[in-house]
Design a protein around this motif. Structure first.
Motif, PDB file in Angstrom:
ATOM      1  N   PHE A   1       5.036  12.330   4.101  1.00 15.23           N
ATOM      2  CA  PHE A   1       5.858  11.414   3.304  1.00 15.23           C
ATOM      3  C   PHE A   1       6.912  10.750   4.178  1.00 15.23           C
ATOM      4  CE2 PHE A   1       9.643  11.055   0.357  1.00 15.23           C
ATOM      5  CZ  PHE A   1       9.203   9.905  -0.280  1.00 15.23           C
TER       6      PHE A   1
ATOM      7  N   TYR B   1       5.323   8.133   6.425  1.00 12.94           N
ATOM      8  CA  TYR B   1       5.021   6.874   5.740  1.00 12.94           C
ATOM      9  C   TYR B   1       6.295   6.057   5.475  1.00 12.94           C
ATOM     10  CZ  TYR B   1       0.120   8.095   4.959  1.00 12.94           C
ATOM     11  OH  TYR B   1      -1.214   8.390   5.139  1.00 12.94           O
TER      12      TYR B   1
ATOM     13  N   GLN C   1       0.814  -1.211   0.000  1.00 13.39           N
ATOM     14  CA  GLN C   1       0.000   0.000   0.000  1.00 13.39           C
ATOM     15  C   GLN C   1       0.851   1.266   0.000  1.00 13.39           C
ATOM     16  OE1 GLN C   1      -2.286  -0.801   3.568  1.00 13.39           O
ATOM     17  NE2 GLN C   1      -4.022  -1.589   2.386  1.00 13.39           N
TER      18      GLN C   1
ATOM     19  N   LYS D   1       3.353  13.061  -7.021  1.00 18.23           N
ATOM     20  CA  LYS D   1       2.406  13.963  -7.682  1.00 18.23           C
ATOM     21  C   LYS D   1       2.230  15.272  -6.913  1.00 18.23           C
ATOM     22  CE  LYS D   1      -0.470  10.250  -9.643  1.00 18.23           C
ATOM     23  NZ  LYS D   1      -1.811   9.593  -9.586  1.00 18.23           N
TER      24      LYS D   1
ATOM     25  N   GLY E   1       1.263   3.333  -3.399  1.00 24.27           N
ATOM     26  CA  GLY E   1       0.298   4.377  -3.726  1.00 24.27           C
ATOM     27  C   GLY E   1       0.581   5.670  -2.993  1.00 24.27           C
ATOM     28  N   ILE E   2       1.031   5.558  -1.743  1.00 25.91           N
ATOM     29  CA  ILE E   2       1.371   6.753  -0.962  1.00 25.91           C
ATOM     30  C   ILE E   2       2.573   7.463  -1.562  1.00 25.91           C
ATOM     31  CG2 ILE E   2       2.158   7.591   1.281  1.00 25.91           C
ATOM     32  CD1 ILE E   2      -0.751   6.708   1.304  1.00 25.91           C
TER      33      ILE E   2
ATOM     34  N   GLU F   1       3.532   7.385  -4.596  1.00 25.27           N
ATOM     35  CA  GLU F   1       3.134   8.009  -5.861  1.00 25.27           C
ATOM     36  C   GLU F   1       2.417   9.333  -5.598  1.00 25.27           C
ATOM     37  OE1 GLU F   1       1.320   6.541 -10.059  1.00 25.27           O
ATOM     38  OE2 GLU F   1       0.041   6.204  -8.314  1.00 25.27           O
ATOM     39  N   LYS F   2       1.621   9.386  -4.540  1.00 27.45           N
ATOM     40  CA  LYS F   2       0.950  10.634  -4.190  1.00 27.45           C
ATOM     41  C   LYS F   2       1.978  11.729  -3.908  1.00 27.45           C
ATOM     42  CE  LYS F   2      -3.465   9.005  -2.319  1.00 27.45           C
ATOM     43  NZ  LYS F   2      -4.363   8.989  -1.128  1.00 27.45           N
ATOM     44  N   TYR F   3       3.058  11.348  -3.233  1.00 25.20           N
ATOM     45  CA  TYR F   3       4.111  12.339  -2.971  1.00 25.20           C
ATOM     46  C   TYR F   3       4.758  12.782  -4.285  1.00 25.20           C
ATOM     47  CZ  TYR F   3       8.380  14.496  -1.267  1.00 25.20           C
ATOM     48  OH  TYR F   3       9.403  15.382  -1.038  1.00 25.20           O
TER      49      TYR F   3
ATOM     50  N   GLU G   1       0.814  15.441  -3.884  1.00 26.27           N
ATOM     51  CA  GLU G   1      -0.499  15.394  -3.244  1.00 26.27           C
ATOM     52  C   GLU G   1      -0.431  15.222  -1.724  1.00 26.27           C
ATOM     53  OE1 GLU G   1      -2.786  13.419  -7.117  1.00 26.27           O
ATOM     54  OE2 GLU G   1      -2.627  12.288  -5.241  1.00 26.27           O
ATOM     55  N   ILE G   2       0.746  14.914  -1.186  1.00 24.68           N
ATOM     56  CA  ILE G   2       0.901  14.849   0.269  1.00 24.68           C
ATOM     57  C   ILE G   2       2.140  15.636   0.660  1.00 24.68           C
ATOM     58  CG2 ILE G   2      -0.225  12.592   0.427  1.00 24.68           C
ATOM     59  CD1 ILE G   2       2.519  11.360   0.918  1.00 24.68           C
TER      60      ILE G   2
ATOM     61  N   LYS H   1       8.131   9.818 -10.773  1.00 20.24           N
ATOM     62  CA  LYS H   1       7.943  11.101 -11.460  1.00 20.24           C
ATOM     63  C   LYS H   1       8.231  10.965 -12.944  1.00 20.24           C
ATOM     64  CE  LYS H   1       8.982  14.067  -7.462  1.00 20.24           C
ATOM     65  NZ  LYS H   1       9.953  15.034  -6.868  1.00 20.24           N
TER      66      LYS H   1
END
Length: 337
Positions: free
Chosen positions: A101, A104, A83, A93, A86-87, A89-91, A95-96, A136
């Motif tokens: 980061f 996590y 999991q 982008k 996905g976290i 990848e959000k970083y 998004e977090i 990225k």
């Protein structure tokens, strides 16, 4: 660094094994029954390298001193190490936050550290920052960031693995750590699990590479040695108690029972440590050997039970043998990848 290896009868991983030394010289020594094992050097000097928890890529942000303190939250610790992809990848982008980061990353590091039994954290920070760089680039080129696609390598015990390969190590390693167990008196079943854990990762059904299996064996050896060290205090406690005469020759203690017959212990560990996981008959022979070694003890129990419940005692030995068969295969056939 020298690590004791598994010796399989017919296996591509054939190596000379250094047997586990399950008992120690202690003030409880006189209470132990059976033939004392020969002196062997346990693997008690493991060397491993831990990277500092700071990013090492050239584009990693430089933090101020006050920004280096991260307050970990419960949500940073996910149930499945997959999991975290996905976290991350959000970083990638944006998004977090950097703060979350890092939290996590700490969660993923704790999962790895627990599975490898080498501390609360096992630093994968450098690899995660490199992974984000790859993510990225993939996002820019329209490539999906899936476990199969990600190529960034993480270094574990001097070997390099992709995130997918590292995930398999973490999941199987967690299972092995639980199988071997922790701080409780060692029974004969516990010695069976220790021996099994040394061979488990080499099962063909798991589909692990040799490097993955070797890393898992090293982690299992750490836990085994830790378990045996913890058992030392239980031997001391059990030896100080008023002894249960019915246990003589097999266990020491009165209110607690600690397996003490070194001849049986040595035979169990040898049988399961040296079984060939690629050969079902070799695995079956290890189980039969365990049943053979414990049969005298089960017969003694049956004799005692016969004074209380004669009908039940008649099938006791056979039932114990069948129960162990089921127990072993319940652990061995659970394929964790």
């Amino acid at each position: 660094m020298r690590v004791s290896d598994i010796a399989y009868a017919r296996n591509e991983y054939v190596k000379e094994a250094e047997p586990i030394k399950p008992l120690w010289e202690s003030s409880a020594g006189k209470a132990l029954e059976g033939t004392r094992l020969p002196e062997e050097t346990r693997m008690d000097i493991i060397e491993f390298h831990v990277y500092e928890s700071t990013p090492h890529t050239t584009n990693a942000p430089k933090k101020k001193r006050e920004d280096c303190v991260i307050v970990l939250q419960g949500y940073h610790f996910l149930n499945d190490i997959d999991q975290y992809v996905g976290i991350f990848e959000k970083y990638a982008k944006g998004e977090i936050s950097e703060y979350d980061f890092e939290g996590y990353i700490a969660g993923a590091e704790k999962a790895m550290g627990s599975a490898l039994n080498n501390g609360f954290f096992y630093s994968i920070t450098r690899g995660v920052y490199n992974l984000v760089d790859e993510m990225k680039e993939n996002l820019k080129n329209g490539v999906a960031n899936t476990l199969d696609n990600l190529k960034t390598k993480f270094t574990i015990e001097g070997r390099d693995f992709t995130y997918k390969e590292m995930s398999a190590i973490q999941k199987t390693g967690s299972y092995l750590q639980k199988m071997i167990g922790g701080n409780s008196p060692c029974s004969y079943d516990d010695y069976m699990k220790m021996g099994m854990a040394r061979a488990y990762a080499y099962k063909p059904e798991l589909g692990l590479t040799r490097d993955q299996a070797d890393v898992l064996r090293i982690a299992a050896e750490r836990r085994i040695n830790e378990r045996l060290e913890n058992n030392k205090k239980w031997i001391e406690i059990a030896a100080s108690e008023e002894q249960n005469s019915r246990w003589k020759g097999y266990y020491i203690g009165g209110t607690i029972a600690v397996a003490s017959n070194t001849q049986i212990i040595s035979g169990i560990v040898k049988a399961f440590s040296e079984m060939d996981p690629t050969d079902p008959s070799s695995v079956e022979n290890a189980v039969k050997r365990y049943q053979e070694l414990l049969k005298p003890w089960n017969e003694r129990c049956a004799s005692y039970i016969a004074t209380q419940a004669p009908g039940y005692a008649r099938g006791y030995v056979q039932q114990k043998s069948a129960d162990f068969w089921k127990e072993f295969y319940s652990y061995w056939n659970r394929n964790v990848v």
